[in-house]
Design a protein around this motif. Structure first.
Motif, PDB file in Angstrom:
ATOM      1  N   GLU A  63       0.793  -1.226   0.000  1.00 36.80           N
ATOM      2  CA  GLU A  63       0.000   0.000   0.000  1.00 36.80           C
ATOM      3  C   GLU A  63       0.824   1.274   0.000  1.00 36.80           C
ATOM      4  O   GLU A  63       0.291   2.341  -0.245  1.00 36.80           O
ATOM      5  CB  GLU A  63      -0.934   0.019   1.217  1.00 36.80           C
ATOM      6  CG  GLU A  63      -2.016  -1.031   1.162  1.00 36.80           C
ATOM      7  CD  GLU A  63      -2.839  -1.087   2.433  1.00 36.80           C
ATOM      8  OE1 GLU A  63      -2.539  -0.320   3.376  1.00 36.80           O
ATOM      9  OE2 GLU A  63      -3.764  -1.904   2.492  1.00 36.80           O
ATOM     10  N   LYS A  64       2.102   1.186   0.275  1.00 35.00           N
ATOM     11  CA  LYS A  64       2.929   2.391   0.328  1.00 35.00           C
ATOM     12  C   LYS A  64       2.966   3.048  -1.045  1.00 35.00           C
ATOM     13  O   LYS A  64       3.333   2.421  -2.027  1.00 35.00           O
ATOM     14  CB  LYS A  64       4.359   2.062   0.763  1.00 35.00           C
ATOM     15  CG  LYS A  64       4.515   1.863   2.234  1.00 35.00           C
ATOM     16  CD  LYS A  64       5.967   1.716   2.600  1.00 35.00           C
ATOM     17  CE  LYS A  64       6.119   1.571   4.086  1.00 35.00           C
ATOM     18  NZ  LYS A  64       7.508   1.379   4.467  1.00 35.00           N
ATOM     19  N   PRO A  65       2.585   4.329  -1.116  1.00 29.82           N
ATOM     20  CA  PRO A  65       2.679   5.011  -2.411  1.00 29.82           C
ATOM     21  C   PRO A  65       4.134   5.276  -2.766  1.00 29.82           C
ATOM     22  O   PRO A  65       4.957   5.517  -1.899  1.00 29.82           O
ATOM     23  CB  PRO A  65       1.927   6.323  -2.167  1.00 29.82           C
ATOM     24  CG  PRO A  65       2.003   6.543  -0.690  1.00 29.82           C
ATOM     25  CD  PRO A  65       2.067   5.162  -0.065  1.00 29.82           C
ATOM     26  N   LYS A  66       4.401   5.193  -4.040  1.00 27.82           N
ATOM     27  CA  LYS A  66       5.756   5.468  -4.501  1.00 27.82           C
ATOM     28  C   LYS A  66       5.997   6.968  -4.425  1.00 27.82           C
ATOM     29  O   LYS A  66       5.129   7.762  -4.771  1.00 27.82           O
ATOM     30  CB  LYS A  66       5.949   4.965  -5.923  1.00 27.82           C
ATOM     31  CG  LYS A  66       5.855   3.464  -6.015  1.00 27.82           C
ATOM     32  CD  LYS A  66       6.087   2.983  -7.410  1.00 27.82           C
ATOM     33  CE  LYS A  66       5.988   1.471  -7.452  1.00 27.82           C
ATOM     34  NZ  LYS A  66       6.137   0.946  -8.783  1.00 27.82           N
ATOM     35  N   PRO A  67       7.181   7.371  -3.971  1.00 26.45           N
ATOM     36  CA  PRO A  67       7.457   8.809  -3.881  1.00 26.45           C
ATOM     37  C   PRO A  67       7.468   9.444  -5.261  1.00 26.45           C
ATOM     38  O   PRO A  67       7.973   8.875  -6.224  1.00 26.45           O
ATOM     39  CB  PRO A  67       8.832   8.882  -3.226  1.00 26.45           C
ATOM     40  CG  PRO A  67       9.417   7.532  -3.358  1.00 26.45           C
ATOM     41  CD  PRO A  67       8.287   6.562  -3.541  1.00 26.45           C
ATOM     42  N   LYS A  68       6.850  10.614  -5.321  1.00 26.23           N
ATOM     43  CA  LYS A  68       6.813  11.349  -6.585  1.00 26.23           C
ATOM     44  C   LYS A  68       8.058  12.209  -6.698  1.00 26.23           C
ATOM     45  O   LYS A  68       8.599  12.677  -5.715  1.00 26.23           O
ATOM     46  CB  LYS A  68       5.566  12.232  -6.645  1.00 26.23           C
ATOM     47  CG  LYS A  68       4.289  11.440  -6.650  1.00 26.23           C
ATOM     48  CD  LYS A  68       3.102  12.359  -6.712  1.00 26.23           C
ATOM     49  CE  LYS A  68       1.808  11.555  -6.696  1.00 26.23           C
ATOM     50  NZ  LYS A  68       0.644  12.415  -6.721  1.00 26.23           N
ATOM     51  N   ARG A  69       8.473  12.410  -7.931  1.00 33.48           N
ATOM     52  CA  ARG A  69       9.617  13.301  -8.160  1.00 33.48           C
ATOM     53  C   ARG A  69       9.204  14.734  -7.900  1.00 33.48           C
ATOM     54  O   ARG A  69       8.109  15.142  -8.276  1.00 33.48           O
ATOM     55  CB  ARG A  69      10.088  13.204  -9.613  1.00 33.48           C
ATOM     56  CG  ARG A  69      10.792  11.952  -9.940  1.00 33.48           C
ATOM     57  CD  ARG A  69      11.389  12.117 -11.302  1.00 33.48           C
ATOM     58  NE  ARG A  69      11.795  10.858 -11.868  1.00 33.48           N
ATOM     59  CZ  ARG A  69      12.399  10.757 -13.020  1.00 33.48           C
ATOM     60  NH1 ARG A  69      12.643  11.821 -13.742  1.00 33.48           N
ATOM     61  NH2 ARG A  69      12.748   9.582 -13.480  1.00 33.48           N
ATOM     62  N   PRO A  70      10.073  15.504  -7.293  1.00 31.16           N
ATOM     63  CA  PRO A  70       9.741  16.916  -7.101  1.00 31.16           C
ATOM     64  C   PRO A  70       9.706  17.632  -8.448  1.00 31.16           C
ATOM     65  O   PRO A  70      10.462  17.303  -9.364  1.00 31.16           O
ATOM     66  CB  PRO A  70      10.879  17.454  -6.227  1.00 31.16           C
ATOM     67  CG  PRO A  70      11.979  16.463  -6.366  1.00 31.16           C
ATOM     68  CD  PRO A  70      11.362  15.153  -6.744  1.00 31.16           C
ATOM     69  N   VAL A  71       8.796  18.583  -8.566  1.00 26.79           N
ATOM     70  CA  VAL A  71       8.678  19.356  -9.799  1.00 26.79           C
ATOM     71  C   VAL A  71       9.767  20.414  -9.807  1.00 26.79           C
ATOM     72  O   VAL A  71       9.937  21.156  -8.845  1.00 26.79           O
ATOM     73  CB  VAL A  71       7.283  20.017  -9.892  1.00 26.79           C
ATOM     74  CG1 VAL A  71       7.171  20.858 -11.139  1.00 26.79           C
ATOM     75  CG2 VAL A  71       6.203  18.957  -9.830  1.00 26.79           C
ATOM     76  N   ARG A  72      10.523  20.465 -10.899  1.00 28.29           N
ATOM     77  CA  ARG A  72      11.584  21.469 -11.021  1.00 28.29           C
ATOM     78  C   ARG A  72      11.008  22.727 -11.657  1.00 28.29           C
ATOM     79  O   ARG A  72      10.233  22.652 -12.599  1.00 28.29           O
ATOM     80  CB  ARG A  72      12.716  20.932 -11.887  1.00 28.29           C
ATOM     81  CG  ARG A  72      13.369  19.717 -11.277  1.00 28.29           C
ATOM     82  CD  ARG A  72      14.386  19.218 -12.219  1.00 28.29           C
ATOM     83  NE  ARG A  72      15.656  19.222 -11.515  1.00 28.29           N
ATOM     84  CZ  ARG A  72      16.802  18.942 -12.066  1.00 28.29           C
ATOM     85  NH1 ARG A  72      16.869  18.650 -13.342  1.00 28.29           N
ATOM     86  NH2 ARG A  72      17.896  18.945 -11.363  1.00 28.29           N
TER      87      ARG A  72
END
Length: 84
Positions: A63-72
């Motif tokens: 269930e752990k969501p995958k970390p999203k990349r920060p928006v540059r």
């Protein structure tokens, strides 16, 4: 899964001798202690309880969501544009 550190008191000279002789046999104290604690867990915790915990841990992992990349920010003229 959250881990907990265990603290064990043991005579310093005996520990030195133990780690010295384990090193000669390419054995690692930390690994051996983890193995021993796992065996104690299997010995004393009932099978049904272990299955419940294993199932719970596998569901939490799935269930752990995958970390999203920060928006540059968009760069123009060599500096970051302000979003405000």
């Amino acid at each position: 899964m959250k881990n907990t550190n265990l603290t064990v008191s043991f005579d310093t000279e005996k520990l030195d001798a133990l780690t010295y002789h384990m090193g000669k046999k390419d054995a690692d104290l930390q690994t051996e202690l983890q193995y021993t604690v796992q065996k104690l867990y299997e010995k004393y915790v009932p099978q049904a309880t272990r299955e419940y915990i294993d199932d719970k841990l596998s569901r939490e992992t799935a269930e752990k969501p995958k970390p999203k990349r920060p928006v540059r920010p968009v760069v123009s003229n060599g500096s970051a544009d302000s979003l405000t």
